[in-house]
Design a protein around this motif. Structure first.
Motif, short mmCIF file in Angstrom:
data_model
loop_
_atom_site.label_atom_id
_atom_site.label_comp_id
_atom_site.label_asym_id
_atom_site.label_seq_id
_atom_site.Cartn_x
_atom_site.Cartn_y
_atom_site.Cartn_z
N PHE A 66 0.82 -1.21 0.00
CA PHE A 66 0.00 0.00 0.00
C PHE A 66 0.86 1.26 0.00
O PHE A 66 0.55 2.25 0.65
N THR A 67 1.95 1.19 -0.76
CA THR A 67 2.83 2.34 -0.94
C THR A 67 2.61 2.92 -2.32
O THR A 67 2.67 2.21 -3.33
N GLU A 68 2.32 4.20 -2.37
CA GLU A 68 2.14 4.88 -3.65
C GLU A 68 3.48 5.41 -4.11
O GLU A 68 4.13 6.18 -3.40
N PRO A 69 3.97 5.02 -5.30
CA PRO A 69 5.31 5.40 -5.74
C PRO A 69 5.37 6.85 -6.24
O PRO A 69 4.34 7.51 -6.39
N ASP A 70 6.60 7.30 -6.50
CA ASP A 70 6.76 8.59 -7.17
C ASP A 70 6.04 8.54 -8.50
O ASP A 70 6.11 7.54 -9.23
N MET A 71 5.36 9.62 -8.86
CA MET A 71 4.68 9.69 -10.14
C MET A 71 4.81 11.09 -10.73
O MET A 71 5.00 12.07 -10.00
N VAL A 72 4.72 11.14 -12.04
CA VAL A 72 4.85 12.41 -12.73
C VAL A 72 3.86 12.47 -13.88
O VAL A 72 3.54 11.46 -14.50
N LYS A 73 3.34 13.67 -14.14
CA LYS A 73 2.42 13.90 -15.25
C LYS A 73 3.09 14.91 -16.18
O LYS A 73 3.56 15.95 -15.73
N ILE A 74 3.12 14.60 -17.48
CA ILE A 74 3.83 15.48 -18.41
C ILE A 74 2.99 15.82 -19.64
O ILE A 74 2.05 15.11 -19.98
N SER A 75 3.36 16.93 -20.27
CA SER A 75 2.94 17.24 -21.63
C SER A 75 4.17 17.02 -22.51
O SER A 75 5.30 17.27 -22.08
N GLU A 76 3.96 16.58 -23.74
CA GLU A 76 5.12 16.19 -24.55
C GLU A 76 4.94 16.55 -26.02
O GLU A 76 3.86 16.40 -26.59
N VAL A 77 6.03 17.01 -26.59
CA VAL A 77 6.16 17.14 -28.05
C VAL A 77 7.14 16.06 -28.47
O VAL A 77 8.25 15.97 -27.92
N PHE A 78 6.76 15.23 -29.43
CA PHE A 78 7.57 14.07 -29.79
C PHE A 78 7.73 13.98 -31.30
O PHE A 78 6.77 14.12 -32.05
N LEU A 79 8.97 13.73 -31.72
CA LEU A 79 9.27 13.50 -33.14
C LEU A 79 9.94 12.14 -33.25
O LEU A 79 11.07 11.95 -32.79
N MET A 80 9.24 11.21 -33.85
CA MET A 80 9.75 9.84 -33.94
C MET A 80 10.78 9.70 -35.05
O MET A 80 10.64 10.30 -36.12
N VAL A 81 11.81 8.90 -34.77
CA VAL A 81 12.80 8.55 -35.78
C VAL A 81 12.66 7.05 -36.03
O VAL A 81 12.74 6.25 -35.10
N LYS A 82 12.45 6.68 -37.28
CA LYS A 82 12.20 5.28 -37.60
C LYS A 82 13.42 4.41 -37.28
O LYS A 82 14.56 4.84 -37.47
N PRO A 83 13.19 3.18 -36.81
CA PRO A 83 14.31 2.27 -36.54
C PRO A 83 15.15 2.06 -37.80
O PRO A 83 14.61 1.94 -38.90
N GLY A 84 16.45 2.03 -37.64
CA GLY A 84 17.35 1.82 -38.78
C GLY A 84 17.70 3.07 -39.54
O GLY A 84 18.38 3.00 -40.57
N SER A 85 17.25 4.24 -39.06
CA SER A 85 17.56 5.49 -39.76
C SER A 85 19.06 5.78 -39.70
O SER A 85 19.76 5.41 -38.75
N ALA A 119 4.00 19.48 -38.93
CA ALA A 119 2.99 18.42 -38.99
C ALA A 119 3.58 17.07 -38.61
O ALA A 119 2.85 16.12 -38.32
N GLY A 120 4.91 16.97 -38.59
CA GLY A 120 5.55 15.69 -38.30
C GLY A 120 5.62 15.35 -36.83
O GLY A 120 5.87 14.20 -36.47
N VAL A 121 5.39 16.33 -35.97
CA VAL A 121 5.50 16.06 -34.53
C VAL A 121 4.14 15.66 -33.97
O VAL A 121 3.09 16.05 -34.50
N SER A 122 4.17 14.87 -32.93
CA SER A 122 2.95 14.52 -32.21
C SER A 122 3.00 15.17 -30.84
O SER A 122 4.08 15.35 -30.27
N VAL A 123 1.83 15.56 -30.34
CA VAL A 123 1.77 16.23 -29.04
C VAL A 123 0.72 15.53 -28.18
O VAL A 123 -0.22 14.92 -28.70
N GLY A 124 0.89 15.63 -26.88
CA GLY A 124 -0.09 15.01 -26.01
C GLY A 124 0.23 15.21 -24.54
O GLY A 124 1.30 15.71 -24.19
N LYS A 125 -0.73 14.81 -23.71
CA LYS A 125 -0.57 14.90 -22.27
C LYS A 125 -0.78 13.52 -21.66
O LYS A 125 -1.64 12.77 -22.10
N SER A 126 0.01 13.21 -20.67
CA SER A 126 -0.09 11.91 -20.01
C SER A 126 -0.92 12.00 -18.74
O SER A 126 -1.17 13.09 -18.22
#
Length: 219
Positions: A66-85, A119-126
């Motif tokens: 019954f221990t609540e761990p450290d937690m964090v909430k973020i907003s994020e801008v993300f630009l994915m790089v394809k594997p093998g780039s 337009a290539g970036v994705s944005v969101g909140k966790s």
């Protein structure tokens, strides 16, 4: 309650229109389930009692649950790089995010600003995330910068990130009052399972069950 009754009536009328019925076999199956449920409740569930002392003892013996761990909430801008780039691709994406960072770092709504610039970036909140639920590079930054501060560009194995910490929660021990109902339910289920296993074993010992192998067409 009235709304539920109205919806139930409408659904039953629609089932009748579509010719959907319930067979006697289906009714018998439900009847058997209800009979067994009532039997178990009469012989096991209704006889289970859990005292406050038992609940408190369980809490004291299992505080780690019954221990609540450290937690964090973020907003994020993300630009994915394809594997093998290629290295050149990574460098190109790095420049895109560096330029983007300079344009959005002073914005009151950096997510909206970022989405409008590329337009290539994705944005969101966790929601609140525990340690281990973010890429290590992002997690390290998230727990090291203050709430409301925009991070620099972060490189991870999957791409580039810019984050803003929206809120943080430090680890804490949940109080007894917060979890006592959950504990009582847990103990009740454990006693119910134990009671059922003992009771069904006795019934089997007192019963004669003949097993027969049915022979027929293998198909």
């Amino acid at each position: 309650v009235l709304e539920q009754l109205i919806e139930e009536t409408i659904l039953l009328q629609e089932a009748k229109k579509q010719g959907i019925t319930v067979t006697n076999e289906e009714l018998e199956s439900y009847r058997n389930q209800i009979l067994i449920s009532k039997l178990l409740n009469s012989n096991i569930d209704s006889k289970i009692t859990v005292s406050d002392d038992e609940v408190l003892s369980y809490y004291n013996d299992n505080k780690n649950l019954f221990t609540e761990p450290d937690m964090v909430k973020i907003s994020e801008v993300f630009l994915m790089v394809k594997p093998g780039s290629k290295v050149e691709d990574w460098q190109s994406f790095q420049k895109i995010m560096d330029d983007l960072y300079l344009k959005i770092k002073g914005s009151s709504d950096f997510l909206l600003a970022a989405k409008g610039l590329n337009a290539g970036v994705s944005v969101g909140k966790s929601e609140f995330l525990k340690r281990g639920e973010l890429p290590p590079e992002v997690e390290e930054t998230a727990y090291s910068i203050p709430v409301s501060e925009l991070s620099p560009v972060i490189k991870s194995p999957i791409g580039f990130h810019i984050i803003k910490v929206e809120d943080k929660k430090s680890s804490r021990q949940k109080g007894f009052e917060e979890v006592k109902d959950y504990i009582k339910g847990t103990i009740t289920r454990q006693l119910g399972r134990k009671g059922y296993e003992e009771w069904i074993a006795k019934l089997k010992a007192d019963s004669k069950v003949e097993k027969r192998q049915v022979k027929g067409n293998p198909e």
